[in-house]
Write a protein that holds these residues in place. Structure first.
Motif, mmCIF file in Angstrom:
data_model
loop_
_atom_site.group_PDB
_atom_site.id
_atom_site.type_symbol
_atom_site.label_atom_id
_atom_site.label_comp_id
_atom_site.label_asym_id
_atom_site.label_seq_id
_atom_site.Cartn_x
_atom_site.Cartn_y
_atom_site.Cartn_z
ATOM 1 N N ILE A 57 87.778 60.716 85.519
ATOM 2 C CA ILE A 57 88.979 60.970 86.310
ATOM 3 C C ILE A 57 90.208 60.483 85.559
ATOM 4 N N LEU A 58 90.132 59.292 84.990
ATOM 5 C CA LEU A 58 91.273 58.715 84.285
ATOM 6 C C LEU A 58 91.605 59.479 83.007
ATOM 7 N N GLU A 59 90.580 59.972 82.301
ATOM 8 C CA GLU A 59 90.805 60.718 81.064
ATOM 9 C C GLU A 59 91.391 62.092 81.340
ATOM 10 N N ASP A 60 90.972 62.719 82.438
ATOM 11 C CA ASP A 60 91.437 64.063 82.770
ATOM 12 C C ASP A 60 92.779 64.073 83.490
ATOM 13 N N ASN A 61 93.184 62.937 83.973
ATOM 14 C CA ASN A 61 94.365 62.863 84.824
ATOM 15 C C ASN A 61 95.637 62.720 83.998
ATOM 16 N N GLN A 62 96.634 63.495 84.341
ATOM 17 C CA GLN A 62 97.928 63.384 83.685
ATOM 18 C C GLN A 62 98.778 62.291 84.339
ATOM 19 N N GLN A 63 98.476 61.974 85.581
ATOM 20 C CA GLN A 63 99.181 60.903 86.284
ATOM 21 C C GLN A 63 98.148 59.893 86.736
ATOM 22 N N TRP A 64 98.291 58.682 86.249
ATOM 23 C CA TRP A 64 97.307 57.654 86.562
ATOM 24 C C TRP A 64 97.574 57.042 87.928
ATOM 25 N N PRO A 65 96.526 56.435 88.511
ATOM 26 C CA PRO A 65 96.716 55.794 89.820
ATOM 27 C C PRO A 65 97.649 54.592 89.704
ATOM 28 N N ASP A 66 98.246 54.252 90.828
ATOM 29 C CA ASP A 66 99.083 53.056 90.894
ATOM 30 C C ASP A 66 98.234 51.789 90.930
ATOM 31 N N LEU A 67 97.009 51.945 91.426
ATOM 32 C CA LEU A 67 96.132 50.794 91.636
ATOM 33 C C LEU A 67 94.684 51.258 91.591
ATOM 34 N N LEU A 94 85.747 47.401 83.578
ATOM 35 C CA LEU A 94 86.980 46.650 83.385
ATOM 36 C C LEU A 94 87.253 46.403 81.907
ATOM 37 N N MET A 95 86.214 46.078 81.142
ATOM 38 C CA MET A 95 86.384 45.862 79.700
ATOM 39 C C MET A 95 86.828 47.141 79.004
ATOM 40 N N ILE A 96 86.222 48.271 79.355
ATOM 41 C CA ILE A 96 86.611 49.561 78.771
ATOM 42 C C ILE A 96 88.070 49.868 79.118
ATOM 43 N N LEU A 97 88.413 49.677 80.383
ATOM 44 C CA LEU A 97 89.774 49.963 80.848
ATOM 45 C C LEU A 97 90.809 49.114 80.118
ATOM 46 N N LYS A 98 90.567 47.822 80.033
ATOM 47 C CA LYS A 98 91.550 46.902 79.449
ATOM 48 C C LYS A 98 91.609 46.988 77.925
ATOM 49 N N ASP A 141 96.053 53.316 76.626
ATOM 50 C CA ASP A 141 96.696 54.192 77.602
ATOM 51 C C ASP A 141 96.460 53.751 79.037
ATOM 52 N N LEU A 142 95.364 53.025 79.289
ATOM 53 C CA LEU A 142 94.962 52.716 80.657
ATOM 54 C C LEU A 142 95.098 51.250 81.054
ATOM 55 N N LYS A 143 95.242 50.370 80.092
ATOM 56 C CA LYS A 143 95.157 48.943 80.397
ATOM 57 C C LYS A 143 96.270 48.428 81.301
ATOM 58 N N HIS A 144 97.346 49.185 81.430
ATOM 59 C CA HIS A 144 98.465 48.766 82.281
ATOM 60 C C HIS A 144 98.184 48.955 83.772
ATOM 61 N N ILE A 145 97.157 49.717 84.123
ATOM 62 C CA ILE A 145 96.898 50.026 85.532
ATOM 63 C C ILE A 145 96.388 48.764 86.240
ATOM 64 N N SER A 159 93.784 42.113 87.885
ATOM 65 C CA SER A 159 95.012 41.749 88.595
ATOM 66 C C SER A 159 94.740 40.945 89.858
ATOM 67 N N GLY A 160 93.528 40.997 90.366
ATOM 68 C CA GLY A 160 93.165 40.263 91.571
ATOM 69 C C GLY A 160 91.678 40.389 91.837
ATOM 70 N N TYR A 161 91.179 39.484 92.652
ATOM 71 C CA TYR A 161 89.745 39.458 92.959
ATOM 72 C C TYR A 161 89.600 39.164 94.445
ATOM 73 N N ILE A 162 89.028 40.109 95.174
ATOM 74 C CA ILE A 162 88.858 39.973 96.618
ATOM 75 C C ILE A 162 87.373 40.080 96.951
ATOM 76 N N VAL A 163 86.886 39.071 97.679
ATOM 77 C CA VAL A 163 85.514 39.112 98.180
ATOM 78 C C VAL A 163 85.561 39.794 99.544
ATOM 79 N N LYS A 164 84.747 40.839 99.696
ATOM 80 C CA LYS A 164 84.722 41.578 100.957
ATOM 81 C C LYS A 164 84.206 40.665 102.063
ATOM 82 N N PRO A 165 85.000 40.486 103.113
ATOM 83 C CA PRO A 165 84.529 39.668 104.228
ATOM 84 C C PRO A 165 83.513 40.430 105.073
#
Length: 136
Positions: free
Chosen positions: A45-55, A71-75, A79-83, A106-112
């Motif tokens: 999805i990220l490779e094919d997308n011309q507009q990346w997600p905000d989050l 996460l390691m691949i992304l960072k 082109d993608l590490k800023h997301i 950018s953050g870590y949330i444990v699902k309650p």
């Protein structure tokens, strides 16, 4: 004023996807939630997308590519590490938390366990990223 976010949810559990969609709906938010069932699908999805997600909201426990591997691949991708990427997982393992922050999450949330606590956390994270000045 909060902006409309384009969110990529990377989650392999259909129940969790439905819970996210229900939370967004119950909060009356108009954010766009795109779903990838695993890390490989998300990368496509990220490779094919011309507009990346905000989050990106990322589960850790997934088939094919784990959340940490994704996460390691992304960072490591210029082109993608800023997301901004927030982990949304059931794992409260301290090693997982430290590794994710080391990689650049950018953050870590444990699902309650309680749904209303979950909705509250989702509202808080989306509210923050809705007012944050995201540069792409």
């Amino acid at each position: 004023m909060e902006k409309r976010l384009d969110v990529l949810l990377i989650e392999d559990n259909l129940i969790e996807v439905m819970k996210m969609e229900r939370a967004i709906s119950s909060l009356g938010l108009n954010h766009i939630i795109n779903v990838a069932n695993n890390g490989e699908e998300a990368l496509e999805i990220l490779e094919d997308n011309q507009q990346w997600p905000d989050l990106i909201l990322l589960d850790l426990n997934m088939p094919r590519i784990s959340g940490i591997e994704f996460l390691m691949i992304l960072k490591n991708n210029e082109d993608l590490k800023h997301i901004p990427t927030v982990i949304l997982t059931t794992s409260d393992n301290q090693k997982d938390i430290e590794e994710c922050y080391r990689i650049g999450v950018s953050g870590y949330i444990v699902k309650p366990l309680k749904y209303y606590d979950y909705v509250d956390k989702i509202q808080n994270v989306l509210s923050y990223w809705g007012i944050n000045e995201i540069k792409q």
